[in-house]
Design a protein around this motif. Sequence first.
Motif, PDB file in Angstrom:
ATOM      1  N   ASN A 123     -29.789  58.633   8.348  1.00 31.89           N
ATOM      2  CA  ASN A 123     -28.424  58.406   8.814  1.00 31.89           C
ATOM      3  C   ASN A 123     -27.801  57.182   8.160  1.00 31.89           C
ATOM      4  O   ASN A 123     -26.614  57.183   7.794  1.00 31.89           O
ATOM      5  N   TYR A 124     -28.606  56.110   8.010  1.00 32.49           N
ATOM      6  CA  TYR A 124     -28.047  54.856   7.508  1.00 32.49           C
ATOM      7  C   TYR A 124     -28.219  54.699   5.985  1.00 32.49           C
ATOM      8  O   TYR A 124     -27.357  54.094   5.333  1.00 32.49           O
ATOM      9  N   TYR A 125     -29.343  55.228   5.426  1.00 33.99           N
ATOM     10  CA  TYR A 125     -29.622  54.956   4.003  1.00 33.99           C
ATOM     11  C   TYR A 125     -29.588  56.226   3.144  1.00 33.99           C
ATOM     12  O   TYR A 125     -29.716  56.138   1.923  1.00 33.99           O
ATOM     13  N   LYS A 126     -29.430  57.376   3.786  1.00 33.70           N
ATOM     14  CA  LYS A 126     -29.389  58.646   3.072  1.00 33.70           C
ATOM     15  C   LYS A 126     -30.693  58.931   2.323  1.00 33.70           C
ATOM     16  O   LYS A 126     -30.722  59.799   1.458  1.00 33.70           O
ATOM     17  N   SER A 127     -31.773  58.212   2.662  1.00 30.08           N
ATOM     18  CA  SER A 127     -33.100  58.450   2.069  1.00 30.08           C
ATOM     19  C   SER A 127     -34.176  57.857   3.012  1.00 30.08           C
ATOM     20  O   SER A 127     -33.865  57.102   3.927  1.00 30.08           O
ATOM     21  N   GLN A 128     -35.391  58.189   2.733  1.00 28.09           N
ATOM     22  CA  GLN A 128     -36.481  57.697   3.569  1.00 28.09           C
ATOM     23  C   GLN A 128     -36.995  56.339   3.116  1.00 28.09           C
ATOM     24  O   GLN A 128     -37.936  55.816   3.693  1.00 28.09           O
ATOM     25  N   GLU A 129     -36.380  55.767   2.117  1.00 22.08           N
ATOM     26  CA  GLU A 129     -36.809  54.459   1.658  1.00 22.08           C
ATOM     27  C   GLU A 129     -36.471  53.379   2.679  1.00 22.08           C
ATOM     28  O   GLU A 129     -37.043  52.296   2.650  1.00 22.08           O
ATOM     29  N   GLY A 130     -35.545  53.664   3.584  1.00 25.53           N
ATOM     30  CA  GLY A 130     -35.174  52.671   4.581  1.00 25.53           C
ATOM     31  C   GLY A 130     -36.178  52.530   5.705  1.00 25.53           C
ATOM     32  O   GLY A 130     -36.078  51.618   6.533  1.00 25.53           O
ATOM     33  N   ILE A 131     -37.159  53.423   5.768  1.00 24.27           N
ATOM     34  CA  ILE A 131     -38.179  53.347   6.838  1.00 24.27           C
ATOM     35  C   ILE A 131     -38.952  52.043   6.741  1.00 24.27           C
ATOM     36  O   ILE A 131     -39.138  51.347   7.749  1.00 24.27           O
ATOM     37  N   ALA A 132     -39.366  51.672   5.553  1.00 22.29           N
ATOM     38  CA  ALA A 132     -40.126  50.432   5.372  1.00 22.29           C
ATOM     39  C   ALA A 132     -39.273  49.230   5.703  1.00 22.29           C
ATOM     40  O   ALA A 132     -39.745  48.252   6.323  1.00 22.29           O
ATOM     41  N   LEU A 133     -37.998  49.287   5.356  1.00 24.85           N
ATOM     42  CA  LEU A 133     -37.103  48.161   5.639  1.00 24.85           C
ATOM     43  C   LEU A 133     -36.879  48.007   7.136  1.00 24.85           C
ATOM     44  O   LEU A 133     -36.907  46.888   7.671  1.00 24.85           O
ATOM     45  N   ILE A 134     -36.699  49.133   7.853  1.00 24.69           N
ATOM     46  CA  ILE A 134     -36.519  49.080   9.316  1.00 24.69           C
ATOM     47  C   ILE A 134     -37.799  48.553   9.986  1.00 24.69           C
ATOM     48  O   ILE A 134     -37.747  47.736  10.916  1.00 24.69           O
ATOM     49  N   ARG A 135     -38.928  49.026   9.528  1.00 28.88           N
ATOM     50  CA  ARG A 135     -40.196  48.555  10.102  1.00 28.88           C
ATOM     51  C   ARG A 135     -40.372  47.061   9.854  1.00 28.88           C
ATOM     52  O   ARG A 135     -40.837  46.333  10.722  1.00 28.88           O
ATOM     53  N   GLN A 147     -32.202  57.194  20.370  1.00 30.00           N
ATOM     54  CA  GLN A 147     -31.837  58.327  21.207  1.00 30.00           C
ATOM     55  C   GLN A 147     -33.053  59.233  21.423  1.00 30.00           C
ATOM     56  O   GLN A 147     -34.063  59.131  20.709  1.00 30.00           O
ATOM     57  N   PRO A 148     -32.939  60.136  22.409  1.00 27.29           N
ATOM     58  CA  PRO A 148     -34.069  61.044  22.645  1.00 27.29           C
ATOM     59  C   PRO A 148     -34.382  61.873  21.401  1.00 27.29           C
ATOM     60  O   PRO A 148     -33.472  62.305  20.707  1.00 27.29           O
ATOM     61  N   GLN A 149     -35.681  62.052  21.114  1.00 31.15           N
ATOM     62  CA  GLN A 149     -36.187  62.857  19.999  1.00 31.15           C
ATOM     63  C   GLN A 149     -35.688  62.337  18.653  1.00 31.15           C
ATOM     64  O   GLN A 149     -35.556  63.085  17.702  1.00 31.15           O
ATOM     65  N   GLU A 150     -35.453  61.043  18.548  1.00 38.35           N
ATOM     66  CA  GLU A 150     -35.005  60.425  17.304  1.00 38.35           C
ATOM     67  C   GLU A 150     -36.190  59.722  16.659  1.00 38.35           C
ATOM     68  O   GLU A 150     -36.968  59.065  17.323  1.00 38.35           O
ATOM     69  N   THR A 151     -36.306  59.802  15.330  1.00 39.92           N
ATOM     70  CA  THR A 151     -37.407  59.210  14.594  1.00 39.92           C
ATOM     71  C   THR A 151     -36.874  58.243  13.544  1.00 39.92           C
ATOM     72  O   THR A 151     -35.671  58.227  13.250  1.00 39.92           O
ATOM     73  N   LEU A 152     -37.788  57.460  12.985  1.00 40.96           N
ATOM     74  CA  LEU A 152     -37.413  56.505  11.936  1.00 40.96           C
ATOM     75  C   LEU A 152     -36.905  57.238  10.698  1.00 40.96           C
ATOM     76  O   LEU A 152     -36.007  56.750   9.998  1.00 40.96           O
ATOM     77  N   PHE A 153     -37.461  58.406  10.454  1.00 39.32           N
ATOM     78  CA  PHE A 153     -37.005  59.184   9.295  1.00 39.32           C
ATOM     79  C   PHE A 153     -35.542  59.590   9.477  1.00 39.32           C
ATOM     80  O   PHE A 153     -34.728  59.495   8.551  1.00 39.32           O
ATOM     81  N   ARG A 154     -35.200  60.037  10.661  1.00 34.83           N
ATOM     82  CA  ARG A 154     -33.820  60.473  10.943  1.00 34.83           C
ATOM     83  C   ARG A 154     -32.850  59.296  10.881  1.00 34.83           C
ATOM     84  O   ARG A 154     -31.747  59.406  10.306  1.00 34.83           O
ATOM     85  N   ILE A 155     -33.329  58.131  11.457  1.00 35.59           N
ATOM     86  CA  ILE A 155     -32.480  56.928  11.420  1.00 35.59           C
ATOM     87  C   ILE A 155     -32.265  56.480   9.985  1.00 35.59           C
ATOM     88  O   ILE A 155     -31.153  56.085   9.574  1.00 35.59           O
ATOM     89  N   SER A 156     -33.351  56.514   9.191  1.00 35.37           N
ATOM     90  CA  SER A 156     -33.241  56.103   7.800  1.00 35.37           C
ATOM     91  C   SER A 156     -32.306  57.029   7.028  1.00 35.37           C
ATOM     92  O   SER A 156     -31.517  56.586   6.180  1.00 35.37           O
TER      93      SER A 156
END
Length: 261
Positions: A227-239, A216-225
């Motif tokens: 939303n789905y993982y409740k932490s920023q550890e999901g950034i590496a997994l999404i990447r 979505q507009p103005q959405e980042t990997l941190f925000r997505i992580s």
Amino acid sequence: MNRVQKSEKENDQAGELRSRVDRHKAKSLPKRSKIHQNKKKKSKVKFKFPIIKALALFFILLPIGFYSLYSYLQKLPEHDQKPNPIVIDNSEDAKEAIPTTATASDLKDNDEKDSSKADAKKEKEEAKAKAEAEEEKQKAKEQEQAKKKAEEKAQAEQEAKEKAKAEQEAKEKARAQQLADERAKKEAEEKQKATQDVQAAKPDKDEYKVVLHTVQPQETLFRISMNYYKSQEGIALIRQWNGLNGNEISKGQVLKIPIKK
């Protein structure tokens, strides 16, 4: 009476004047004995040094005697005179003394000698000039050879420098190639190792279910992580699941969101 007195008076004056003159002469003239005494002294002085007088007379007569003897010898007949010796010198400036009693044959011989000497001198000068020309020629030849050797030496040095430079360039080129090969080999090894690490770190797909998410507009990997993982550890997994090199994503991009079963 007056004339008589006058004449007597004049006679008396003349007599007185004569007497005065006589007295004056008697006073001024020396005595006869004194004159003879002076003559004796002079004669004694003259004959006091007879040796000096004899020597003076000898030195006066000596040149006169030599001149008379020389004149007498010059007047002697020619057959009594001895010919002057002929002096021969081997040097270039030699001069020959010609006898005074030279005959025609002697003069002819002298002319022949002078001619032979002139020829010998000319030959000597020609030989000397020829030797000098040969020496100059030899000197020019030696200079030419020295110049040629110097040019050859300079050319050899230049070739040696160029050869050394080429060898140095070849060594530098080989070294650069070796470094490039080593760098490429190292990069390949690092790449292979990274691939292996990625593969080793990649989770098993059977353990996850994939949810597609549209950015979505103005959405980042941190925000997505979050939303789905409740932490920023999901950034590496999404990447990892989407093959992203960074955190940049764009609007409308569809991402795979792996969620454990």
